[in-house]
Write a protein that holds these residues in place. Structure first.
Motif, PDB file in Angstrom:
ATOM      1  N   MET A   1       0.824  -1.211   0.000  1.00 18.46           N
ATOM      2  CA  MET A   1       0.000   0.000   0.000  1.00 18.46           C
ATOM      3  C   MET A   1       0.858   1.261   0.000  1.00 18.46           C
ATOM      4  O   MET A   1       0.578   2.234  -0.695  1.00 18.46           O
ATOM      5  CB  MET A   1      -0.934  -0.016   1.217  1.00 18.46           C
ATOM      6  N   LEU A   2       1.934   1.273   0.815  1.00 21.23           N
ATOM      7  CA  LEU A   2       2.816   2.423   0.861  1.00 21.23           C
ATOM      8  C   LEU A   2       3.496   2.653  -0.484  1.00 21.23           C
ATOM      9  O   LEU A   2       3.691   3.799  -0.908  1.00 21.23           O
ATOM     10  CB  LEU A   2       3.865   2.233   1.965  1.00 21.23           C
ATOM     11  N   ALA A   3       3.848   1.547  -1.161  1.00 17.59           N
ATOM     12  CA  ALA A   3       4.486   1.676  -2.469  1.00 17.59           C
ATOM     13  C   ALA A   3       3.522   2.289  -3.480  1.00 17.59           C
ATOM     14  O   ALA A   3       3.915   3.137  -4.293  1.00 17.59           O
ATOM     15  CB  ALA A   3       4.962   0.303  -2.948  1.00 17.59           C
ATOM     16  N   PHE A   4       2.258   1.874  -3.421  1.00 19.79           N
ATOM     17  CA  PHE A   4       1.263   2.425  -4.345  1.00 19.79           C
ATOM     18  C   PHE A   4       1.005   3.897  -4.038  1.00 19.79           C
ATOM     19  O   PHE A   4       0.830   4.707  -4.960  1.00 19.79           O
ATOM     20  CB  PHE A   4      -0.030   1.627  -4.255  1.00 19.79           C
ATOM     21  N   GLN A   5       1.000   4.251  -2.765  1.00 21.24           N
ATOM     22  CA  GLN A   5       0.842   5.660  -2.404  1.00 21.24           C
ATOM     23  C   GLN A   5       1.997   6.485  -2.938  1.00 21.24           C
ATOM     24  O   GLN A   5       1.818   7.643  -3.348  1.00 21.24           O
ATOM     25  CB  GLN A   5       0.747   5.798  -0.883  1.00 21.24           C
ATOM     26  N   GLY A   6       3.186   5.887  -2.952  1.00 19.83           N
ATOM     27  CA  GLY A   6       4.331   6.570  -3.517  1.00 19.83           C
ATOM     28  C   GLY A   6       4.159   6.815  -5.011  1.00 19.83           C
ATOM     29  O   GLY A   6       4.528   7.880  -5.525  1.00 19.83           O
ATOM     30  N   LEU A   7       3.577   5.820  -5.716  1.00 17.78           N
ATOM     31  CA  LEU A   7       3.298   5.990  -7.139  1.00 17.78           C
ATOM     32  C   LEU A   7       2.295   7.109  -7.374  1.00 17.78           C
ATOM     33  O   LEU A   7       2.457   7.934  -8.282  1.00 17.78           O
ATOM     34  CB  LEU A   7       2.763   4.679  -7.725  1.00 17.78           C
ATOM     35  N   LEU A   8       1.241   7.139  -6.539  1.00 16.79           N
ATOM     36  CA  LEU A   8       0.236   8.196  -6.666  1.00 16.79           C
ATOM     37  C   LEU A   8       0.865   9.577  -6.445  1.00 16.79           C
ATOM     38  O   LEU A   8       0.593  10.526  -7.200  1.00 16.79           O
ATOM     39  CB  LEU A   8      -0.888   7.978  -5.657  1.00 16.79           C
TER      40      LEU A   8
END
Length: 258
Positions: A1-8
């Protein structure tokens, strides 16, 4: 989830400047018909048409913004070394563009409602119909944008995947046109089969979305008619969009050269 937030966060960072410019363009563009109406004393003649035109243009805003982000990131080829899978990379960009689309739609809808509040004595439409029409139109516009975006991603990945093959590298646009023609031909042929038409049209949902209006001396008279939306048809569109997305992810995982 943190990685996806980084992408966003990254996708917002590389695109927010252009989106702010777009909002400024919308505001300036709307000021022109507003000034003309004041100058010529012609309320509700130009501004509503301008608002509707801009809202209609946003049917293709989401895929256009998405393609611009793909083009920008494709220049750096950073995702070739990104540990995130292709689904996360695409979903992040689609989420960001969807948020931009919603903001633009809310802005234009707000302008339309302000116009309605100022001139509601000259616009004859039931409040319930107005609320339903706004809701259905905005939801439909967003869903249409997402559907077209899946096609945009698909064509983008196919185009760059074909770059690996020297024999067709210079003819990639022709291949895309051929794919478009073949898909639409097959769809048209299937739509003519009576058995399939009966299945598609068996279950329908009535929705207020067919807008009609007349301009009279006292103002606009606007009314909505019910339109039947086939449930099976909607399911087919969802399946097509989902399939295009998965195919695009598979092609990107094969290290698309951009």
């Amino acid at each position: 989830m943190l990685a996806f937030q980084g992408l966003l966060k990254k996708d917002f960072g590389i695109s927010k400047f252009w989106f702010l410019l777009w909002l400024i363009f919308l505001a300036v563009f709307l000021l022109i018909p507003f000034a003309l109406e004041i100058y010529y004393h012609m309320p509700l003649k130009i501004l509503p048409v301008a608002v509707l035109m801009l809202i209609g243009f946003h049917a293709f805003f989401l895929p256009a913004m998405l393609l611009s982000m793909l083009r920008l990131e494709g220049k750096t080829q950073l995702w070739l070394y990104n540990p995130q899978n292709s689904k996360a990379l695409f979903l992040s960009k689609m989420a960001v563009c969807s948020i931009y689309q919603l903001i633009a739609q809310v802005f234009l809808t707000g302008v339309g409602l302000i116009i309605y509040q100022f001139y509601k004595n000259h616009i004859y439409i039931e409040a319930a119909d107005l609320f339903m029409g706004i809701t259905v139109f905005n939801v439909g516009l967003l869903l249409f944008g997402l559907y077209v975006s899946c096609w945009a991603i698909f064509y983008w990945t196919v185009y760059h995947s074909l770059g690996k093959f020297p024999a067709v590298k210079n003819w990639r646009w022709l291949v895309l046109l051929l794919l478009f023609f073949v898909f639409n031909t097959i769809t048209a042929l299937l739509a003519k089969i009576e058995f399939l038409k009966e299945i598609v049209n068996k279950w329908k949902i009535p929705i207020l979305m067919n807008v009609n209006g007349d301009y009279k001396r006292e103002g606009w008279e606007i009314y909505l008619n019910s339109t039947d939306i086939p449930v099976v048809g909607l399911v087919i569109y969802v399946i097509v969009a989902f399939s295009l997305f998965l195919i695009s992810c598979w092609l990107l995982d094969r290290k698309v050269e951009v």
